[in-house]
Design a protein around this motif. Sequence first.
Motif, mmCIF file in Angstrom:
data_model
loop_
_atom_site.group_PDB
_atom_site.id
_atom_site.type_symbol
_atom_site.label_atom_id
_atom_site.label_comp_id
_atom_site.label_asym_id
_atom_site.label_seq_id
_atom_site.Cartn_x
_atom_site.Cartn_y
_atom_site.Cartn_z
ATOM 1 N N GLU A 117 0.837 -1.204 0.000
ATOM 2 C CA GLU A 117 0.000 0.000 0.000
ATOM 3 C C GLU A 117 0.868 1.249 0.000
ATOM 4 N N ARG A 118 1.877 1.272 0.872
ATOM 5 C CA ARG A 118 2.765 2.440 0.946
ATOM 6 C C ARG A 118 3.570 2.596 -0.341
ATOM 7 N N TYR A 119 4.058 1.506 -0.885
ATOM 8 C CA TYR A 119 4.856 1.561 -2.108
ATOM 9 C C TYR A 119 4.062 2.188 -3.253
ATOM 10 N N PHE A 120 2.855 1.689 -3.466
ATOM 11 C CA PHE A 120 2.053 2.211 -4.566
ATOM 12 C C PHE A 120 1.569 3.633 -4.293
ATOM 13 N N TYR A 121 1.321 3.950 -3.025
ATOM 14 C CA TYR A 121 0.941 5.322 -2.684
ATOM 15 C C TYR A 121 2.098 6.273 -3.001
ATOM 16 N N TYR A 122 3.301 5.945 -2.576
ATOM 17 C CA TYR A 122 4.463 6.794 -2.846
ATOM 18 C C TYR A 122 4.716 6.916 -4.344
ATOM 19 N N ARG A 123 4.512 5.828 -5.038
ATOM 20 C CA ARG A 123 4.801 5.818 -6.469
ATOM 21 C C ARG A 123 3.865 6.732 -7.263
ATOM 22 N N HIS A 124 2.627 6.836 -6.827
ATOM 23 C CA HIS A 124 1.633 7.622 -7.566
ATOM 24 C C HIS A 124 1.275 8.936 -6.875
ATOM 25 N N LEU A 125 2.091 9.364 -5.941
ATOM 26 C CA LEU A 125 1.827 10.574 -5.169
ATOM 27 C C LEU A 125 2.081 11.821 -6.013
ATOM 28 N N ASP A 126 1.141 12.760 -5.997
ATOM 29 C CA ASP A 126 1.303 14.049 -6.671
ATOM 30 C C ASP A 126 1.732 15.076 -5.628
ATOM 31 N N LEU A 127 3.001 15.427 -5.653
ATOM 32 C CA LEU A 127 3.536 16.358 -4.661
ATOM 33 C C LEU A 127 2.888 17.730 -4.751
ATOM 34 N N ARG A 128 2.396 18.096 -5.914
ATOM 35 C CA ARG A 128 1.784 19.419 -6.103
ATOM 36 C C ARG A 128 0.467 19.565 -5.343
ATOM 37 N N SER A 129 -0.114 18.447 -4.925
ATOM 38 C CA SER A 129 -1.396 18.513 -4.220
ATOM 39 C C SER A 129 -1.242 18.889 -2.739
ATOM 40 N N PHE A 130 -0.022 19.029 -2.267
ATOM 41 C CA PHE A 130 0.221 19.385 -0.870
ATOM 42 C C PHE A 130 0.716 20.823 -0.786
ATOM 43 N N ARG A 131 0.050 21.641 0.028
ATOM 44 C CA ARG A 131 0.436 23.042 0.200
ATOM 45 C C ARG A 131 1.415 23.230 1.358
ATOM 46 N N GLU A 132 1.312 22.382 2.346
ATOM 47 C CA GLU A 132 2.162 22.491 3.536
ATOM 48 C C GLU A 132 3.004 21.227 3.687
ATOM 49 N N LYS A 133 4.210 21.416 4.153
ATOM 50 C CA LYS A 133 5.133 20.293 4.352
ATOM 51 C C LYS A 133 4.581 19.299 5.377
ATOM 52 N N GLU A 134 3.953 19.811 6.417
ATOM 53 C CA GLU A 134 3.439 18.954 7.484
ATOM 54 C C GLU A 134 2.361 17.998 6.984
ATOM 55 N N GLU A 135 1.484 18.490 6.090
ATOM 56 C CA GLU A 135 0.445 17.601 5.578
ATOM 57 C C GLU A 135 1.041 16.517 4.679
ATOM 58 N N LEU A 136 2.115 16.836 3.970
ATOM 59 C CA LEU A 136 2.822 15.826 3.183
ATOM 60 C C LEU A 136 3.451 14.782 4.107
ATOM 61 N N GLU A 137 4.104 15.243 5.164
ATOM 62 C CA GLU A 137 4.738 14.315 6.109
ATOM 63 C C GLU A 137 3.714 13.410 6.780
ATOM 64 N N ILE A 138 2.544 13.954 7.110
ATOM 65 C CA ILE A 138 1.488 13.139 7.715
ATOM 66 C C ILE A 138 1.025 12.067 6.729
ATOM 67 N N ALA A 139 0.810 12.463 5.474
ATOM 68 C CA ALA A 139 0.363 11.503 4.459
ATOM 69 C C ALA A 139 1.409 10.417 4.215
ATOM 70 N N LEU A 140 2.674 10.799 4.208
ATOM 71 C CA LEU A 140 3.737 9.818 3.974
ATOM 72 C C LEU A 140 3.914 8.862 5.149
ATOM 73 N N GLY A 141 3.573 9.307 6.347
ATOM 74 C CA GLY A 141 3.790 8.500 7.545
ATOM 75 C C GLY A 141 2.681 7.518 7.879
ATOM 76 N N GLU A 142 1.564 7.599 7.157
ATOM 77 C CA GLU A 142 0.456 6.678 7.444
ATOM 78 C C GLU A 142 0.902 5.230 7.261
ATOM 79 N N ASN A 143 0.489 4.382 8.168
ATOM 80 C CA ASN A 143 0.770 2.933 8.184
ATOM 81 C C ASN A 143 2.227 2.582 8.488
#
Length: 146
Positions: free
Chosen positions: A31-57
């Motif tokens: 799940e994490r591998y495919f999430y990271y692979r298809h992640l659109d970095l432009r959809s995150f405005r704040e670094k913290e929300e990106l870090e939270i999304a990356l840290g799930e699971n």
Amino acid sequence: MNVEKIADWVDYGFIGLLGLLSLIGLWLILERYFYYRHLDLRSFREKEELEIALGENMTMIASIGANAPFIGLLGTVVGIMVTFVTIGQSGLVETKEIMVGLALALKTTAGGILVAIPVIWFYNLLGRKAEILVAKWEIMKRRGEI
């Protein structure tokens, strides 16, 4: 409870639990591998929300990798106790019987280690990938692409 039933419970219970943990770990890793692979970095405005999304699971993956050897060790301890009870009840002092019982008890420790090594390896790999994604996001932010 019969000693043989306890031995079967150790075999099927602990090995089954380790098998279940390995399947859960594999599912979360994929799940994490495919999430990271298809992640659109432009959809995150704040670094913290990106870090939270990356840290799930990731905590669950780490917990499986850290605790699998202990579950295996617990299975080994129970298996050794069953071996000693069997020896005590039957009065056997044959080396062959003792060694077979101890060898069978150690298989849960081996199973725990077998689950932990790849899970921790993938956890570290995914953690590094998350760090790279955050660094890429920061570069894009500085360039004004976000």
